[in-house]
Design a protein around this motif. Sequence first.
Motif, PDB file in Angstrom:
ATOM      1  N   PHE A  73     -43.755 -23.656  -6.445  1.00  0.00           N
ATOM      2  CA  PHE A  73     -44.340 -24.962  -6.749  1.00  0.00           C
ATOM      3  C   PHE A  73     -43.679 -26.059  -5.911  1.00  0.00           C
ATOM      4  CE2 PHE A  73     -44.842 -22.400 -10.626  1.00  0.00           C
ATOM      5  CZ  PHE A  73     -46.223 -22.387 -10.696  1.00  0.00           C
ATOM      6  N   ASP A  74     -42.367 -25.951  -5.750  1.00  0.00           N
ATOM      7  CA  ASP A  74     -41.646 -26.913  -4.922  1.00  0.00           C
ATOM      8  C   ASP A  74     -42.027 -26.786  -3.451  1.00  0.00           C
ATOM      9  OD1 ASP A  74     -40.408 -27.842  -7.199  1.00  0.00           O
ATOM     10  OD2 ASP A  74     -38.491 -26.829  -6.817  1.00  0.00           O
ATOM     11  N   LEU A  75     -42.212 -25.555  -2.972  1.00  0.00           N
ATOM     12  CA  LEU A  75     -42.678 -25.358  -1.591  1.00  0.00           C
ATOM     13  C   LEU A  75     -44.029 -26.035  -1.393  1.00  0.00           C
ATOM     14  CD1 LEU A  75     -42.103 -21.654  -0.429  1.00  0.00           C
ATOM     15  CD2 LEU A  75     -41.021 -23.708   0.449  1.00  0.00           C
ATOM     16  N   ARG A  76     -44.911 -25.839  -2.357  1.00  0.00           N
ATOM     17  CA  ARG A  76     -46.244 -26.450  -2.278  1.00  0.00           C
ATOM     18  C   ARG A  76     -46.153 -27.973  -2.240  1.00  0.00           C
ATOM     19  NH1 ARG A  76     -49.026 -22.687  -6.942  1.00  0.00           N
ATOM     20  NH2 ARG A  76     -49.369 -20.832  -5.646  1.00  0.00           N
ATOM     21  N   ALA A  77     -45.117 -28.516  -2.861  1.00  0.00           N
ATOM     22  CA  ALA A  77     -44.925 -29.967  -2.911  1.00  0.00           C
ATOM     23  C   ALA A  77     -44.136 -30.495  -1.715  1.00  0.00           C
ATOM     24  CB  ALA A  77     -44.222 -30.346  -4.204  1.00  0.00           C
ATOM     25  N   GLY A  78     -43.790 -29.589  -0.780  1.00  0.00           N
ATOM     26  CA  GLY A  78     -43.108 -30.033   0.431  1.00  0.00           C
ATOM     27  C   GLY A  78     -41.635 -29.702   0.524  1.00  0.00           C
ATOM     28  N   ARG A  79     -41.114 -28.927  -0.402  1.00  0.00           N
ATOM     29  CA  ARG A  79     -39.698 -28.538  -0.354  1.00  0.00           C
ATOM     30  C   ARG A  79     -39.392 -27.828   0.950  1.00  0.00           C
ATOM     31  NH1 ARG A  79     -36.733 -24.539  -4.740  1.00  0.00           N
ATOM     32  NH2 ARG A  79     -34.809 -24.223  -3.593  1.00  0.00           N
ATOM     33  N   ARG A  80     -38.258 -28.146   1.530  1.00  0.00           N
ATOM     34  CA  ARG A  80     -37.802 -27.495   2.757  1.00  0.00           C
ATOM     35  C   ARG A  80     -36.592 -26.631   2.411  1.00  0.00           C
ATOM     36  NH1 ARG A  80     -36.912 -31.785   7.204  1.00  0.00           N
ATOM     37  NH2 ARG A  80     -36.832 -29.874   8.429  1.00  0.00           N
ATOM     38  N   PRO A  81     -36.791 -25.324   2.334  1.00  0.00           N
ATOM     39  CA  PRO A  81     -35.674 -24.453   1.940  1.00  0.00           C
ATOM     40  C   PRO A  81     -34.582 -24.394   3.010  1.00  0.00           C
ATOM     41  CG  PRO A  81     -37.553 -23.135   2.604  1.00  0.00           C
ATOM     42  CD  PRO A  81     -38.001 -24.571   2.602  1.00  0.00           C
ATOM     43  N   ARG A  82     -33.378 -24.211   2.553  1.00  0.00           N
ATOM     44  CA  ARG A  82     -32.255 -24.053   3.489  1.00  0.00           C
ATOM     45  C   ARG A  82     -32.341 -22.685   4.148  1.00  0.00           C
ATOM     46  NH1 ARG A  82     -27.164 -26.900   0.460  1.00  0.00           N
ATOM     47  NH2 ARG A  82     -28.265 -28.831   0.025  1.00  0.00           N
ATOM     48  N   ARG A  83     -31.553 -22.505   5.182  1.00  0.00           N
ATOM     49  CA  ARG A  83     -31.591 -21.252   5.951  1.00  0.00           C
ATOM     50  C   ARG A  83     -31.373 -20.013   5.103  1.00  0.00           C
ATOM     51  NH1 ARG A  83     -28.150 -22.369  11.287  1.00  0.00           N
ATOM     52  NH2 ARG A  83     -29.039 -24.421  11.353  1.00  0.00           N
ATOM     53  N   LYS A  84     -30.407 -20.083   4.208  1.00  0.00           N
ATOM     54  CA  LYS A  84     -30.080 -18.921   3.377  1.00  0.00           C
ATOM     55  C   LYS A  84     -31.278 -18.533   2.499  1.00  0.00           C
ATOM     56  CE  LYS A  84     -26.623 -17.214   0.139  1.00  0.00           C
ATOM     57  NZ  LYS A  84     -25.395 -17.519  -0.584  1.00  0.00           N
TER      58      LYS A  84
END
Length: 60
Positions: free
Chosen positions: A35-46
């Motif tokens: 859900f956060d990815l869909r909202a634009g979250r940018r995950p860290r490398r790990k």
Amino acid sequence: MENELLQKVEEYLTHAGLSPTRFGRIVVHDPRFVFDLRAGRRPRRKVYGKVTAYLVAHGA
């Protein structure tokens, strides 16, 4: 990069019949992850690496 990851995750969810919440819990121990990815979250490398490795290991 993030859009590509989200696209791969969405395809996997459809193919595997897995809910976004379940996927997040299994892969990164975060039920809100998709859900956060869909909202634009940018995950860290790990996190990006964990998700990518899971998708590769499960044929996505």
